[in-house]
Design a protein around this motif. Structure first.
Motif, PDB file in Angstrom:
ATOM      1  N   PHE A  97      67.881  23.940  49.691  1.00 30.23           N
ATOM      2  CA  PHE A  97      67.552  22.948  48.661  1.00 30.23           C
ATOM      3  C   PHE A  97      67.072  23.623  47.384  1.00 30.23           C
ATOM      4  CE2 PHE A  97      66.510  19.132  51.663  1.00 30.23           C
ATOM      5  CZ  PHE A  97      67.863  18.989  51.924  1.00 30.23           C
ATOM      6  N   LYS A  98      66.184  24.599  47.522  1.00 26.47           N
ATOM      7  CA  LYS A  98      65.629  25.270  46.353  1.00 26.47           C
ATOM      8  C   LYS A  98      66.693  26.081  45.617  1.00 26.47           C
ATOM      9  CE  LYS A  98      60.757  25.559  47.652  1.00 26.47           C
ATOM     10  NZ  LYS A  98      59.591  26.446  47.892  1.00 26.47           N
ATOM     11  N   ARG A  99      67.684  26.539  46.358  1.00 27.12           N
ATOM     12  CA  ARG A  99      68.750  27.366  45.765  1.00 27.12           C
ATOM     13  C   ARG A  99      69.837  26.507  45.120  1.00 27.12           C
ATOM     14  NH1 ARG A  99      69.619  29.978  50.000  1.00 27.12           N
ATOM     15  NH2 ARG A  99      71.475  28.899  50.774  1.00 27.12           N
ATOM     16  N   MET A 130      44.174  32.256  37.407  1.00 22.53           N
ATOM     17  CA  MET A 130      45.294  33.069  36.945  1.00 22.53           C
ATOM     18  C   MET A 130      46.275  33.377  38.077  1.00 22.53           C
ATOM     19  SD  MET A 130      44.896  33.215  33.821  1.00 22.53           S
ATOM     20  CE  MET A 130      43.665  33.094  32.539  1.00 22.53           C
ATOM     21  N   MET A 131      45.745  33.641  39.262  1.00 25.82           N
ATOM     22  CA  MET A 131      46.629  33.907  40.400  1.00 25.82           C
ATOM     23  C   MET A 131      47.471  32.674  40.731  1.00 25.82           C
ATOM     24  SD  MET A 131      44.464  36.201  43.111  1.00 25.82           S
ATOM     25  CE  MET A 131      44.301  37.984  42.878  1.00 25.82           C
ATOM     26  N   LEU A 132      46.853  31.499  40.652  1.00 25.97           N
ATOM     27  CA  LEU A 132      47.600  30.262  40.889  1.00 25.97           C
ATOM     28  C   LEU A 132      48.658  30.084  39.809  1.00 25.97           C
ATOM     29  CD1 LEU A 132      44.789  27.738  41.944  1.00 25.97           C
ATOM     30  CD2 LEU A 132      46.391  28.978  43.414  1.00 25.97           C
ATOM     31  N   SER A 188      57.137  30.803  41.542  1.00 25.67           N
ATOM     32  CA  SER A 188      57.759  29.752  42.352  1.00 25.67           C
ATOM     33  C   SER A 188      58.781  28.974  41.534  1.00 25.67           C
ATOM     34  CB  SER A 188      56.695  28.796  42.898  1.00 25.67           C
ATOM     35  OG  SER A 188      55.829  29.463  43.793  1.00 25.67           O
ATOM     36  N   MET A 189      58.436  28.665  40.276  1.00 23.05           N
ATOM     37  CA  MET A 189      59.352  27.920  39.422  1.00 23.05           C
ATOM     38  C   MET A 189      60.624  28.714  39.147  1.00 23.05           C
ATOM     39  SD  MET A 189      57.948  25.020  39.009  1.00 23.05           S
ATOM     40  CE  MET A 189      59.059  24.330  37.787  1.00 23.05           C
ATOM     41  N   ASN A 229      65.912  26.185  41.757  1.00 22.69           N
ATOM     42  CA  ASN A 229      66.925  25.591  40.904  1.00 22.69           C
ATOM     43  C   ASN A 229      66.332  24.296  40.332  1.00 22.69           C
ATOM     44  OD1 ASN A 229      69.142  24.138  39.877  1.00 22.69           O
ATOM     45  ND2 ASN A 229      70.542  25.030  41.351  1.00 22.69           N
ATOM     46  N   PRO A 230      66.296  24.129  39.003  1.00 21.95           N
ATOM     47  CA  PRO A 230      65.691  22.924  38.404  1.00 21.95           C
ATOM     48  C   PRO A 230      66.267  21.623  38.959  1.00 21.95           C
ATOM     49  CG  PRO A 230      66.199  24.543  36.709  1.00 21.95           C
ATOM     50  CD  PRO A 230      66.811  25.059  37.986  1.00 21.95           C
TER      51      PRO A 230
END
Length: 202
Positions: free
Chosen positions: A15-17, A80-82, A89-90, A94-95
């Motif tokens: 899904f993310k790809r 900052m780590m978040l 992650s973004m 894939n948008p």
């Protein structure tokens, strides 16, 4: 990891790809290399599969978030780590995945609820500690700031505001949060933020 978790992990990556709508149920069954009967034992239909995948993703993200925060030395580093993790992650998503997810109301609502509850609570706790320890300005309205951070995220993922074909969502994420976090820091906190950015590539 259970068989179901393995399947959910593979579907999540798909899904993310490629996005959710790029593959039919038949395509997914073929790519997972499982029997149709096995698929229907695990999922009632595609909306149910999407919902289970999102719940799996949320648990993974929240677990990862807690482990990540343990590595920080102060509240500024936590924020900052978040931020850095969010940008990474973004970049990996894939948008189309985000816009497709909005076609599944129950799964989309679960995702929004996690943002409104878990993420807002985590940010509020970090900001509160940061104020008490002198990293964030004392005149910061914690309730308002955590609300703004959440609403900025909703704005960022709204395709009507930032069409994915025109804007790099990772860059939008960076532009929104990087400068906002700097703005709520004290001079001491700002120096910590600058040191962090000097050591980390966004």
């Amino acid at each position: 990891m259970t068989f179901l978790e393995t399947i959910l992990g593979e579907v999540l990556q798909l899904f993310k790809r490629e996005g959710i709508e790029a593959n039919s149920e038949a395509d997914i069954i073929r790519k997972l290399d499982i029997r149709q009967s096995t698929y229907h034992e695990l999922f009632l239909n595609k909306p149910d599969m999407v919902l289970q995948v999102i719940k799996f993703d949320i648990k993974q993200q929240n677990d990862k978030q807690q482990e990540l925060l343990k590595m920080a030395n102060n509240p500024v580093e936590e924020i900052m780590m978040l931020l850095v993790d969010g940008i990474k992650s973004m970049k990996e998503i894939n948008p189309v995945f985000i816009s497709d997810l909005q076609l599944y109301p129950e799964a989309w609502q679960v995702s929004l609820d996690n943002l409104a509850n878990n993420n807002q609570q985590v940010n509020a706790e970090i900001l509160n500690r940061g104020v008490l320890e002198g990293y964030f300005r004392r005149d910061v309205n914690l309730q308002l700031v955590t609300k703004i951070i959440l609403e900025q995220f909703f704005m960022m993922i709204n395709p009507m505001v930032f069409p994915p074909d025109k804007y790099d969502l990772a860059e939008v994420f960076r532009s929104i949060y990087l400068y906002y976090v700097r703005g709520i820091c004290t001079e001491h906190g700002g120096k910590m933020a600058e040191e962090f950015f000097a050591k980390n590539t966004l």
